[in-house]
Motif scaffolding. Structure first.
Motif, PDB file in Angstrom:
ATOM      1  N   UNK A  66       0.845  -1.190   0.000  1.00  0.00           N
ATOM      2  CA  UNK A  66       0.000   0.000   0.000  1.00  0.00           C
ATOM      3  C   UNK A  66       0.883   1.243   0.000  1.00  0.00           C
ATOM      4  N   UNK A  67       0.271   2.364  -0.303  1.00  0.00           N
ATOM      5  CA  UNK A  67       1.003   3.626  -0.338  1.00  0.00           C
ATOM      6  C   UNK A  67       1.530   3.991   1.048  1.00  0.00           C
ATOM      7  N   UNK A  68       2.694   4.605   1.070  1.00  0.00           N
ATOM      8  CA  UNK A  68       3.289   5.151   2.282  1.00  0.00           C
ATOM      9  C   UNK A  68       3.849   6.518   1.953  1.00  0.00           C
ATOM     10  N   UNK A  69       3.853   7.400   2.934  1.00  0.00           N
ATOM     11  CA  UNK A  69       4.524   8.681   2.750  1.00  0.00           C
ATOM     12  C   UNK A  69       6.032   8.496   2.785  1.00  0.00           C
ATOM     13  N   UNK A  70       6.476   7.523   3.578  1.00  0.00           N
ATOM     14  CA  UNK A  70       7.891   7.188   3.677  1.00  0.00           C
ATOM     15  C   UNK A  70       7.996   5.736   4.128  1.00  0.00           C
ATOM     16  N   UNK A  71       8.941   5.012   3.551  1.00  0.00           N
ATOM     17  CA  UNK A  71       9.193   3.654   4.018  1.00  0.00           C
ATOM     18  C   UNK A  71      10.615   3.253   3.687  1.00  0.00           C
ATOM     19  N   UNK A  72      11.358   2.930   4.737  1.00  0.00           N
ATOM     20  CA  UNK A  72      12.696   2.354   4.611  1.00  0.00           C
ATOM     21  C   UNK A  72      12.668   1.044   5.385  1.00  0.00           C
ATOM     22  N   UNK A  73      12.919  -0.082   4.735  1.00  0.00           N
ATOM     23  CA  UNK A  73      12.772  -1.369   5.420  1.00  0.00           C
ATOM     24  C   UNK A  73      13.836  -1.642   6.485  1.00  0.00           C
ATOM     25  N   UNK A  74      14.947  -0.895   6.445  1.00  0.00           N
ATOM     26  CA  UNK A  74      16.010  -1.096   7.431  1.00  0.00           C
ATOM     27  C   UNK A  74      16.905   0.146   7.466  1.00  0.00           C
ATOM     28  N   UNK A  75      17.918   0.102   8.314  1.00  0.00           N
ATOM     29  CA  UNK A  75      18.806   1.258   8.485  1.00  0.00           C
ATOM     30  C   UNK A  75      19.531   1.620   7.194  1.00  0.00           C
ATOM     31  N   UNK A  76      19.792   0.659   6.343  1.00  0.00           N
ATOM     32  CA  UNK A  76      20.470   0.956   5.079  1.00  0.00           C
ATOM     33  C   UNK A  76      19.661   1.968   4.263  1.00  0.00           C
ATOM     34  N   UNK A  77      18.352   1.837   4.259  1.00  0.00           N
ATOM     35  CA  UNK A  77      17.506   2.802   3.559  1.00  0.00           C
ATOM     36  C   UNK A  77      17.580   4.179   4.195  1.00  0.00           C
ATOM     37  N   UNK A  78      17.630   4.208   5.528  1.00  0.00           N
ATOM     38  CA  UNK A  78      17.748   5.476   6.252  1.00  0.00           C
ATOM     39  C   UNK A  78      19.110   6.107   5.942  1.00  0.00           C
ATOM     40  N   UNK A  79      20.165   5.287   5.927  1.00  0.00           N
ATOM     41  CA  UNK A  79      21.506   5.789   5.600  1.00  0.00           C
ATOM     42  C   UNK A  79      21.557   6.348   4.184  1.00  0.00           C
ATOM     43  N   UNK A  80      20.887   5.688   3.256  1.00  0.00           N
ATOM     44  CA  UNK A  80      20.839   6.192   1.882  1.00  0.00           C
ATOM     45  C   UNK A  80      20.142   7.550   1.844  1.00  0.00           C
ATOM     46  N   UNK A  81      19.058   7.685   2.597  1.00  0.00           N
ATOM     47  CA  UNK A  81      18.346   8.963   2.655  1.00  0.00           C
ATOM     48  C   UNK A  81      19.261  10.065   3.180  1.00  0.00           C
TER      49      UNK A  81
END
Length: 174
Positions: A66-81
């Motif tokens: 489903x749609x999300x305003x933001x979604x990072x499945x783990x810290x790696x996604x947060x680090x990329x951001x």
């Protein structure tokens, strides 16, 4: 409070004051744009999810389908951001970077099971850029692992209550 002051012996439960200091320190890292410190609050497997409101004013329930305003499945996604923010490779950020102030209230300990603490709290963020101030507010749900020397967020869900926004929202807005 510096990152070092959040370090503590692995024994002993986190008091309410420790929990509050932990949350305030995370918010301060965002307000100070101290991205490297902010990342230290997260466990490597921590999802960061901000669901959206559907057409029936219900929150979406599945970030995978489903749609999300933001979604990072783990810290790696947060680090990329964070990498994109720091290197100006972000559609949400351009110069000058917004100045923010986070206000936290209503901090509740929902449960404590062993080394795991589940929290709920309300927040409001003021963001200033281009001579305009935006206000965002909502409720966050965290799971914190206290088994190590330093507590770590192992799950983060952010509910944005004023989701009718006129620009892209980013991690520092919430």
């Amino acid at each position: 409070m510096t990152t070092a002051t959040l370090d503590r012996p692995a024994t002993g439960a986190m008091s309410f004051e420790d929990i509050q200091a932990f949350l305030f320190a995370e918010a301060r890292a965002l307000d100070d744009r101290d991205w490297d410190t902010w990342l230290t609050f997260y466990h490597k497997d921590c999802p960061f999810w901000m669901p959206t409101w559907d057409d029936f004013d219900m929150l979406t329930e599945d970030p995978q389908n489903e749609m999300s305003l933001m979604y990072y499945p783990n810290k790696q996604g947060i680090e990329d951001r964070v990498f994109r923010i720091k290197t100006d490779r972000s559609s949400a950020t351009s110069l000058p970077e917004p100045r923010t102030n986070h206000y936290l209230s209503g901090i509740e300990v929902l449960s404590r099971e062993g080394d795991e603490i589940k929290l709920r709290f309300n927040w409001q963020t003021l963001s200033y850029r281009y001579h305009e101030t935006d206000t965002h507010w909502g409720t966050s749900f965290y799971t914190i692992d206290t088994s190590g020397v330093r507590p770590l967020i192992t799950d983060k869900k952010v509910i944005l209550k004023n989701d009718h926004i006129h620009h892209v929202i980013d991690v520092y807005h919430v």
